[in-house]
Design a protein around this motif. Structure first.
Motif, PDB file in Angstrom:
ATOM      1  N   ASP A   4      39.508  35.618  31.171  1.00  0.00           N
ATOM      2  CA  ASP A   4      40.740  35.644  31.945  1.00  0.00           C
ATOM      3  C   ASP A   4      41.215  37.086  32.106  1.00  0.00           C
ATOM      4  OD1 ASP A   4      42.401  36.435  29.727  1.00  0.00           O
ATOM      5  OD2 ASP A   4      42.358  34.371  29.036  1.00  0.00           O
ATOM      6  N   LEU A   5      42.296  37.226  32.795  1.00  0.00           N
ATOM      7  CA  LEU A   5      42.824  38.557  33.089  1.00  0.00           C
ATOM      8  C   LEU A   5      43.902  39.020  32.114  1.00  0.00           C
ATOM      9  CD1 LEU A   5      43.058  38.132  36.957  1.00  0.00           C
ATOM     10  CD2 LEU A   5      41.476  39.613  35.723  1.00  0.00           C
ATOM     11  N   ALA A  10      48.334  42.424  30.406  1.00  0.00           N
ATOM     12  CA  ALA A  10      49.180  42.926  29.316  1.00  0.00           C
ATOM     13  C   ALA A  10      49.182  44.450  29.258  1.00  0.00           C
ATOM     14  CB  ALA A  10      48.715  42.339  27.986  1.00  0.00           C
ATOM     15  N   ALA A  11      48.013  45.060  29.329  1.00  0.00           N
ATOM     16  CA  ALA A  11      47.927  46.519  29.220  1.00  0.00           C
ATOM     17  C   ALA A  11      48.558  47.217  30.423  1.00  0.00           C
ATOM     18  CB  ALA A  11      46.466  46.942  29.070  1.00  0.00           C
ATOM     19  N   THR A  12      48.306  46.702  31.611  1.00  0.00           N
ATOM     20  CA  THR A  12      48.841  47.342  32.817  1.00  0.00           C
ATOM     21  C   THR A  12      50.357  47.187  32.888  1.00  0.00           C
ATOM     22  OG1 THR A  12      46.727  46.919  33.917  1.00  0.00           O
ATOM     23  CG2 THR A  12      48.584  47.516  35.321  1.00  0.00           C
ATOM     24  N   ALA A  13      50.871  46.024  32.507  1.00  0.00           N
ATOM     25  CA  ALA A  13      52.323  45.844  32.469  1.00  0.00           C
ATOM     26  C   ALA A  13      52.946  46.767  31.422  1.00  0.00           C
ATOM     27  CB  ALA A  13      52.667  44.387  32.176  1.00  0.00           C
ATOM     28  N   GLN A  14      52.284  46.908  30.285  1.00  0.00           N
ATOM     29  CA  GLN A  14      52.789  47.815  29.259  1.00  0.00           C
ATOM     30  C   GLN A  14      52.799  49.250  29.769  1.00  0.00           C
ATOM     31  OE1 GLN A  14      50.910  47.505  25.401  1.00  0.00           O
ATOM     32  NE2 GLN A  14      52.057  49.221  24.586  1.00  0.00           N
ATOM     33  N   ALA A  43      49.116  41.158  41.342  1.00  0.00           N
ATOM     34  CA  ALA A  43      48.145  42.189  41.731  1.00  0.00           C
ATOM     35  C   ALA A  43      46.765  41.922  41.129  1.00  0.00           C
ATOM     36  CB  ALA A  43      48.655  43.567  41.308  1.00  0.00           C
ATOM     37  N   ALA A  44      46.726  41.532  39.860  1.00  0.00           N
ATOM     38  CA  ALA A  44      45.440  41.271  39.201  1.00  0.00           C
ATOM     39  C   ALA A  44      44.731  40.067  39.819  1.00  0.00           C
ATOM     40  CB  ALA A  44      45.653  41.053  37.701  1.00  0.00           C
ATOM     41  N   ARG A  45      45.491  39.025  40.125  1.00  0.00           N
ATOM     42  CA  ARG A  45      44.870  37.845  40.745  1.00  0.00           C
ATOM     43  C   ARG A  45      44.363  38.144  42.141  1.00  0.00           C
ATOM     44  NH1 ARG A  45      49.046  33.038  38.974  1.00  0.00           N
ATOM     45  NH2 ARG A  45      48.637  33.126  36.739  1.00  0.00           N
ATOM     46  N   LEU A  46      45.047  39.032  42.857  1.00  0.00           N
ATOM     47  CA  LEU A  46      44.556  39.442  44.172  1.00  0.00           C
ATOM     48  C   LEU A  46      43.313  40.325  44.048  1.00  0.00           C
ATOM     49  CD1 LEU A  46      47.873  40.298  46.029  1.00  0.00           C
ATOM     50  CD2 LEU A  46      46.346  38.370  46.506  1.00  0.00           C
ATOM     51  N   ARG A  47      43.327  41.195  43.072  1.00  0.00           N
ATOM     52  CA  ARG A  47      42.221  42.139  42.870  1.00  0.00           C
ATOM     53  C   ARG A  47      40.959  41.444  42.354  1.00  0.00           C
ATOM     54  NH1 ARG A  47      39.480  46.716  43.739  1.00  0.00           N
ATOM     55  NH2 ARG A  47      39.007  47.918  41.897  1.00  0.00           N
ATOM     56  N   TYR A  48      41.144  40.454  41.502  1.00  0.00           N
ATOM     57  CA  TYR A  48      40.018  39.735  40.891  1.00  0.00           C
ATOM     58  C   TYR A  48      40.171  38.232  41.156  1.00  0.00           C
ATOM     59  CZ  TYR A  48      39.757  44.234  38.571  1.00  0.00           C
ATOM     60  OH  TYR A  48      39.682  45.586  38.317  1.00  0.00           O
ATOM     61  N   PRO A  49      39.914  37.804  42.390  1.00  0.00           N
ATOM     62  CA  PRO A  49      40.228  36.423  42.781  1.00  0.00           C
ATOM     63  C   PRO A  49      39.246  35.355  42.302  1.00  0.00           C
ATOM     64  CG  PRO A  49      39.314  37.595  44.638  1.00  0.00           C
ATOM     65  CD  PRO A  49      39.475  38.602  43.527  1.00  0.00           C
ATOM     66  N   THR A  50      38.050  35.721  41.926  1.00  0.00           N
ATOM     67  CA  THR A  50      37.057  34.711  41.559  1.00  0.00           C
ATOM     68  C   THR A  50      36.658  34.847  40.093  1.00  0.00           C
ATOM     69  OG1 THR A  50      35.125  36.068  42.078  1.00  0.00           O
ATOM     70  CG2 THR A  50      36.109  34.814  43.911  1.00  0.00           C
ATOM     71  N   PRO A  51      36.127  33.782  39.521  1.00  0.00           N
ATOM     72  CA  PRO A  51      35.628  33.893  38.138  1.00  0.00           C
ATOM     73  C   PRO A  51      34.545  34.961  37.995  1.00  0.00           C
ATOM     74  CG  PRO A  51      35.848  31.593  38.756  1.00  0.00           C
ATOM     75  CD  PRO A  51      36.093  32.396  40.005  1.00  0.00           C
ATOM     76  N   ALA A  55      34.563  38.048  35.438  1.00  0.00           N
ATOM     77  CA  ALA A  55      33.428  38.271  34.528  1.00  0.00           C
ATOM     78  C   ALA A  55      32.894  39.692  34.661  1.00  0.00           C
ATOM     79  CB  ALA A  55      32.325  37.259  34.811  1.00  0.00           C
ATOM     80  N   LEU A  56      32.790  40.191  35.880  1.00  0.00           N
ATOM     81  CA  LEU A  56      32.332  41.565  36.085  1.00  0.00           C
ATOM     82  C   LEU A  56      33.318  42.569  35.499  1.00  0.00           C
ATOM     83  CD1 LEU A  56      30.886  41.317  39.696  1.00  0.00           C
ATOM     84  CD2 LEU A  56      29.599  41.649  37.569  1.00  0.00           C
ATOM     85  N   LEU A  57      34.599  42.279  35.611  1.00  0.00           N
ATOM     86  CA  LEU A  57      35.617  43.133  35.000  1.00  0.00           C
ATOM     87  C   LEU A  57      35.428  43.171  33.485  1.00  0.00           C
ATOM     88  CD1 LEU A  57      38.274  44.776  35.092  1.00  0.00           C
ATOM     89  CD2 LEU A  57      39.468  42.584  34.903  1.00  0.00           C
ATOM     90  N   GLY A  58      35.111  42.024  32.892  1.00  0.00           N
ATOM     91  CA  GLY A  58      34.894  41.974  31.453  1.00  0.00           C
ATOM     92  C   GLY A  58      33.703  42.800  31.013  1.00  0.00           C
ATOM     93  N   VAL A  59      32.708  42.922  31.883  1.00  0.00           N
ATOM     94  CA  VAL A  59      31.511  43.695  31.561  1.00  0.00           C
ATOM     95  C   VAL A  59      31.739  45.192  31.787  1.00  0.00           C
ATOM     96  CG1 VAL A  59      29.120  44.131  32.247  1.00  0.00           C
ATOM     97  CG2 VAL A  59      29.934  41.788  32.035  1.00  0.00           C
TER      98      VAL A  59
END
Length: 175
Positions: A4-5, A10-14, A43-51, A55-59
């Motif tokens: 998940d995002l 959390a980090a970006t809001a902080q 913003a995050a859901r728009l930037r990373y709309p698919t699973p 997953a690529l963000l996690g990598v």
């Protein structure tokens, strides 16, 4: 790998609330954080709309806050504890920029939340993002720095064009 995002949100809001802090006590801090978190979530859901995007963000990781810190001068002195600032590695520059755009431009915030609603029943509702879309006087006072267009302009300008393109016609949210 994160599925998940939440670490990025959390980090970006902080980062946003540290760069543009509330003034006025604990209630103002909480209201400012809620507004930042709502904008960052959209913003995050728009930037990373698919699973697959998530997953690529996690990598690959989101990139960290270094450029944002240089842009705003918000980096400050390094902590004596080397692990104290590890959260900064989960800050996503594009998400922070898009969130800044959403917080300072209601003409972008509405369509951004609407684009999420088009993504399906779990994408979110305007009521979920009330403090972003329709802040009251207390919300605006709490997040005066965070919502000030001139103050956040350097961050918002970094990726404003990408957000406008993402929200443009023919850019449906893929699920």
């Amino acid at each position: 790998m994160h599925t998940d995002l939440s670490p990025v949100i959390a980090a970006t809001a902080q980062w946003l609330t540290r760069a543009y802090p509330a003034s006025g006590g604990a209630l103002s801090d909480a209201l400012c954080e809620v507004q930042a978190r709502q904008a960052v979530t959209v913003a995050a859901r728009l930037r990373y709309p698919t699973p697959m995007d998530v997953a690529l963000l996690g990598v690959t990781g989101p990139g960290g806050s270094a450029r944002l810190d240089r842009t705003t001068g918000a980096g400050g002195a390094a902590s004596a504890d080397p692990d104290a600032d590890v959260w900064r590695t989960w800050v996503d520059e594009v998400v922070a920029s898009w969130a800044a755009c959403l917080l300072t431009d209601p003409a972008l915030a509405g369509p951004a939340v609407a684009a999420l609603a088009d993504g399906g029943p779990s994408a979110g509702t305007p009521a979920e993002f009330r403090r972003l879309l329709a802040p009251d006087a207390t919300d605006r006072q709490a997040a005066a720095l965070l919502r000030h267009p001139d103050l956040v302009a350097p961050v918002a300008a970094l990726h404003h064009a990408g957000l406008v393109a993402r929200l443009g016609p023919g850019q449906a949210l893929v699920a």
